[in-house]
Design a protein around this motif. Structure first.
Motif, PDB file in Angstrom:
ATOM      1  N   ASP A  10       0.815  -1.216   0.000  1.00 35.49           N
ATOM      2  CA  ASP A  10       0.000   0.000   0.000  1.00 35.49           C
ATOM      3  C   ASP A  10       0.853   1.274   0.000  1.00 35.49           C
ATOM      4  OD1 ASP A  10       1.020  -0.115   2.544  1.00 35.49           O
ATOM      5  OD2 ASP A  10      -0.904   0.064   3.575  1.00 35.49           O
ATOM      6  N   MET A  11       2.156   1.126  -0.043  1.00 35.68           N
ATOM      7  CA  MET A  11       3.109   2.248  -0.084  1.00 35.68           C
ATOM      8  C   MET A  11       2.952   3.169   1.124  1.00 35.68           C
ATOM      9  SD  MET A  11       5.029   1.799  -2.735  1.00 35.68           S
ATOM     10  CE  MET A  11       5.775   3.310  -3.289  1.00 35.68           C
ATOM     11  N   GLN A  12       2.460   2.654   2.251  1.00 33.26           N
ATOM     12  CA  GLN A  12       2.290   3.447   3.462  1.00 33.26           C
ATOM     13  C   GLN A  12       3.431   3.123   4.421  1.00 33.26           C
ATOM     14  OE1 GLN A  12      -0.175   5.773   3.929  1.00 33.26           O
ATOM     15  NE2 GLN A  12      -0.617   5.324   1.795  1.00 33.26           N
ATOM     16  N   CYS A  13       3.860   4.125   5.163  1.00 31.69           N
ATOM     17  CA  CYS A  13       4.963   3.951   6.102  1.00 31.69           C
ATOM     18  C   CYS A  13       4.699   4.821   7.326  1.00 31.69           C
ATOM     19  CB  CYS A  13       6.276   4.356   5.437  1.00 31.69           C
ATOM     20  SG  CYS A  13       7.687   4.182   6.536  1.00 31.69           S
ATOM     21  N   LYS A  14       4.976   4.281   8.497  1.00 32.74           N
ATOM     22  CA  LYS A  14       4.772   5.049   9.725  1.00 32.74           C
ATOM     23  C   LYS A  14       6.097   5.559  10.292  1.00 32.74           C
ATOM     24  CE  LYS A  14       0.511   2.771  10.962  1.00 32.74           C
ATOM     25  NZ  LYS A  14      -0.254   2.068  11.952  1.00 32.74           N
TER      26      LYS A  14
END
Length: 168
Positions: A10-14
């Protein structure tokens, strides 16, 4: 931190980085900088900025088909009669390789941000439509109930008044 083997689907990063800056006296050298200087409790003015990690797809290589060529035309359109590439084509290709990657990263980040905002706006619009439809349904139920109630009350008053009028 360890580098990830591959980007999440999802190309999400925290992940975030904390960038700190502190005001120092003139003449301070890098050797003079200590961890204590970044301690707020010691009365130092420390500015902080959190940088979020954003994944972006690698830049796409330039298309081998020159811009402005029409579909179905020969790919030799940019080659001169003697078989050499035109100077304008060389300049165009050179410019595309010389462009900094930062612009590409910034553009992708902006596109992702705008896409997220658009999706949020669409979701809010859908929620508002559902709420409006629910309110319309409740309103139509209430209007029917009030009208029927008025008819019943008027009918009862008519019967009662008619009964008393006959007696007198």
């Amino acid at each position: 931190m360890q580098a990830q083997k591959e980007a999440p689907p999802d190309m999400q990063c925290k992940d975030k980085f904390l960038l700190q800056s502190v005001k120092v006296n003139d003449g301070t050298t890098p050797k003079d900088i200590t961890a204590e200087m970044f301690n707020k409790e010691s009365g130092n003015v420390v500015e902080e900025c959190k940088l979020r990690v954003v994944y972006v797809a690698p830049p796409q290589p330039p298309s081998p088909v020159p811009e402005g060529s029409e579909e179905g035309s020969s790919p030799r359109g940019s080659v001169s009669d003697n078989g050499n590439i035109n100077g304008s084509e060389v300049a165009s290709v050179t410019r595309s390789f010389d462009e900094p990657l930062d612009k590409s990263v910034e553009a992708r980040t902006l596109i992702k941000k705008l896409t997220d905002e658009k999706n949020n706006a669409i979701q809010q619009g859908n929620k508002l439509r559902q709420e409006l439809e629910r309110l319309r349904r409740e309103g139509s139920k209430n209007q029917g109930g009030i009208s029927f109630m008025i008819v019943v009350i008027v009918g009862l008053l008519g019967i009662i008044l008619g009964y008393f009028m006959k007696k007198t």
